[in-house]
Design an enzyme around this catalytic site. Sequence first.
Site, PDB file in Angstrom:
ATOM      1  N   LYS A  16       0.784  -1.122   0.247  1.00  0.00           N
ATOM      2  CA  LYS A  16       0.155  -0.137   0.027  1.00  0.00           C
ATOM      3  C   LYS A  16       1.154   1.227   0.014  1.00  0.00           C
ATOM      4  O   LYS A  16       0.557   2.269  -0.853  1.00  0.00           O
ATOM      5  CB  LYS A  16      -0.936   0.020   1.284  1.00  0.00           C
ATOM      6  CG  LYS A  16      -2.155  -1.137   1.186  1.00  0.00           C
ATOM      7  CD  LYS A  16      -3.039  -0.630   2.401  1.00  0.00           C
ATOM      8  CE  LYS A  16      -2.499  -0.737   3.789  1.00  0.00           C
ATOM      9  NZ  LYS A  16      -2.161  -2.318   4.238  1.00  0.00           N
ATOM     10  N   ARG A  92     -10.130   1.472   9.273  1.00  0.00           N
ATOM     11  CA  ARG A  92      -9.624  -0.077   9.727  1.00  0.00           C
ATOM     12  C   ARG A  92     -10.572  -0.694  10.516  1.00  0.00           C
ATOM     13  O   ARG A  92     -10.508  -1.931  10.810  1.00  0.00           O
ATOM     14  CB  ARG A  92      -8.316   0.156  10.582  1.00  0.00           C
ATOM     15  CG  ARG A  92      -7.252  -0.807   9.996  1.00  0.00           C
ATOM     16  CD  ARG A  92      -6.044  -0.361  10.758  1.00  0.00           C
ATOM     17  NE  ARG A  92      -4.895  -1.274  10.568  1.00  0.00           N
ATOM     18  CZ  ARG A  92      -3.821  -0.841   9.911  1.00  0.00           C
ATOM     19  NH1 ARG A  92      -3.898   0.476   9.392  1.00  0.00           N
ATOM     20  NH2 ARG A  92      -2.474  -1.620   9.878  1.00  0.00           N
ATOM     21  N   ARG A 129      11.152  -7.662   5.315  1.00  0.00           N
ATOM     22  CA  ARG A 129      11.504  -6.172   5.344  1.00  0.00           C
ATOM     23  C   ARG A 129      11.707  -5.758   6.987  1.00  0.00           C
ATOM     24  O   ARG A 129      12.658  -4.710   7.149  1.00  0.00           O
ATOM     25  CB  ARG A 129      10.353  -5.360   5.040  1.00  0.00           C
ATOM     26  CG  ARG A 129       9.246  -5.084   5.845  1.00  0.00           C
ATOM     27  CD  ARG A 129       7.959  -4.378   5.770  1.00  0.00           C
ATOM     28  NE  ARG A 129       6.948  -4.178   6.316  1.00  0.00           N
ATOM     29  CZ  ARG A 129       5.716  -4.068   6.332  1.00  0.00           C
ATOM     30  NH1 ARG A 129       5.326  -3.326   5.424  1.00  0.00           N
ATOM     31  NH2 ARG A 129       4.741  -4.115   7.269  1.00  0.00           N
ATOM     32  N   ARG A 131      10.526  -4.403   9.907  1.00  0.00           N
ATOM     33  CA  ARG A 131      10.264  -3.359  10.683  1.00  0.00           C
ATOM     34  C   ARG A 131      10.164  -3.731  12.078  1.00  0.00           C
ATOM     35  O   ARG A 131       9.974  -4.963  12.431  1.00  0.00           O
ATOM     36  CB  ARG A 131       8.933  -2.770  10.245  1.00  0.00           C
ATOM     37  CG  ARG A 131       8.561  -1.322  10.134  1.00  0.00           C
ATOM     38  CD  ARG A 131       7.564  -0.893   9.376  1.00  0.00           C
ATOM     39  NE  ARG A 131       6.236  -1.459   9.860  1.00  0.00           N
ATOM     40  CZ  ARG A 131       5.090  -1.344   9.120  1.00  0.00           C
ATOM     41  NH1 ARG A 131       5.072  -0.633   8.153  1.00  0.00           N
ATOM     42  NH2 ARG A 131       4.102  -1.660   9.914  1.00  0.00           N
ATOM     43  N   ARG A 142      -2.048  -8.918  13.313  1.00  0.00           N
ATOM     44  CA  ARG A 142      -2.379  -7.978  12.097  1.00  0.00           C
ATOM     45  C   ARG A 142      -3.148  -8.458  11.052  1.00  0.00           C
ATOM     46  O   ARG A 142      -4.217  -8.014  10.724  1.00  0.00           O
ATOM     47  CB  ARG A 142      -1.184  -6.885  11.717  1.00  0.00           C
ATOM     48  CG  ARG A 142      -0.733  -5.847  12.772  1.00  0.00           C
ATOM     49  CD  ARG A 142       0.732  -5.682  12.787  1.00  0.00           C
ATOM     50  NE  ARG A 142       1.426  -5.018  11.523  1.00  0.00           N
ATOM     51  CZ  ARG A 142       2.570  -5.338  10.997  1.00  0.00           C
ATOM     52  NH1 ARG A 142       3.277  -6.245  11.675  1.00  0.00           N
ATOM     53  NH2 ARG A 142       2.799  -4.818  10.154  1.00  0.00           N
TER      54      ARG A 142
HETATM   55  P1  ADP Z   1       0.523  -2.558   8.628  1.00  0.00           P
HETATM   56  O1  ADP Z   1      -0.431  -2.337   7.630  1.00  0.00           O
HETATM   57  O2  ADP Z   1       1.490  -3.198   8.225  1.00  0.00           O
HETATM   58  O3  ADP Z   1       0.011  -2.809   9.836  1.00  0.00           O
HETATM   59  P2  ADP Z   1       0.600   0.347   9.125  1.00  0.00           P
HETATM   60  O4  ADP Z   1       1.665   1.195   8.858  1.00  0.00           O
HETATM   61  O5  ADP Z   1      -0.658   0.511   8.141  1.00  0.00           O
HETATM   62  O6  ADP Z   1       1.368  -1.257   8.864  1.00  0.00           O
HETATM   63  O7  ADP Z   1       0.142   0.389  10.712  1.00  0.00           O
HETATM   64  C1  ADP Z   1       1.045  -0.046  11.711  1.00  0.00           C
HETATM   65  C2  ADP Z   1       0.393  -0.117  13.069  1.00  0.00           C
HETATM   66  O8  ADP Z   1      -0.285   1.246  13.300  1.00  0.00           O
HETATM   67  C3  ADP Z   1      -0.914  -1.091  13.145  1.00  0.00           C
HETATM   68  O9  ADP Z   1      -0.232  -2.414  13.385  1.00  0.00           O
HETATM   69  C4  ADP Z   1      -1.657  -0.338  14.282  1.00  0.00           C
HETATM   70  O10 ADP Z   1      -1.151  -0.805  15.434  1.00  0.00           O
HETATM   71  C5  ADP Z   1      -1.563   1.018  13.991  1.00  0.00           C
HETATM   72  N1  ADP Z   1      -2.521   1.747  13.354  1.00  0.00           N
HETATM   73  C6  ADP Z   1      -2.425   2.346  12.012  1.00  0.00           C
HETATM   74  N2  ADP Z   1      -3.508   2.814  11.674  1.00  0.00           N
HETATM   75  C7  ADP Z   1      -4.517   2.540  12.521  1.00  0.00           C
HETATM   76  C8  ADP Z   1      -5.864   2.577  12.587  1.00  0.00           C
HETATM   77  N3  ADP Z   1      -6.496   3.240  11.686  1.00  0.00           N
HETATM   78  N4  ADP Z   1      -6.508   2.124  13.603  1.00  0.00           N
HETATM   79  C9  ADP Z   1      -5.933   1.562  14.695  1.00  0.00           C
HETATM   80  N5  ADP Z   1      -4.487   1.435  14.505  1.00  0.00           N
HETATM   81  C10 ADP Z   1      -3.778   1.677  13.446  1.00  0.00           C
END
Ligand code: ADP
Length: 200
Positions: A16, A92, A129, A131, A142
């Site tokens: 994404k 989300r 990756r 992270r 997740r």
């Molecule tokens: P990924 O899609 O790999 O989980 P993101 O960068 O989108 O990576 O998000 C990393 C983390 O940030 C998520 O696992 C969550 O803990 C938090 N997060 C991001 N966006 C949201 C959201 N809209 N609601 C709740 N938590 C979020």
Amino acid sequence: MSPLHLVIFGRQGAGKGTQSAHIVDAFGCVHVSTGDMLRAAIADETELGLAAKAIMDAGGLVDDDTMIGIVSERLSADDIVANGVLLDGFPRTPAQAEELVAILGDRSIDAAINLEVPIEEVTERMLARGRDDDTPESIAKRLELYESQTRPLLDWFDERGLLMTVDGLGNEDDVFGRVRSALDALNGTDPQVGSGGCGE
Ligand code: ADP
């Protein structure tokens, strides 16, 4: 020319972030990644960052009220009002989706892109990756939350004719080619989206 309001969905590791960079380049909207915003808060050691770090490392979700607060503030900024937005990582959960519609009001969502990549492939990509939150336990959590909390939101967009599912397998440019054709096809086809995009 009215600005585009897009959402990008896809499993963790589907690409994404990469595709979002190409989309904002080509279509001129502003990329808003909630994951990036939270990681910036962690780096800056803000109150939000300190509260979010443990949740993120464990693969959990930051609470809806906090996320809705951050995003609604960001969406009211001048650059987004002028140029539109590509939301990445929000909504989300069902509560976030409801709130998004309330926040945007007449700036309705033009399309939702669903970047489809199988679980086996995204798991490999994330482990590669590495992270901070890409541990096997956090990845599994997740992916599970994606299926239970986020995937059901796709139906909402699908029912409104706004969902565009794109095959996310293959190299970055090939995938963007598919995303681009899907977004180009928006122009002039649907009354809700036919008012023009930010790339016009
Ligand atoms: P990924 O899609 O790999 O989980 P993101 O960068 O989108 O990576 O998000 C990393 C983390 O940030 C998520 O696992 C969550 O803990 C938090 N997060 C991001 N966006 C949201 C959201 N809209 N609601 C709740 N938590 C979020």
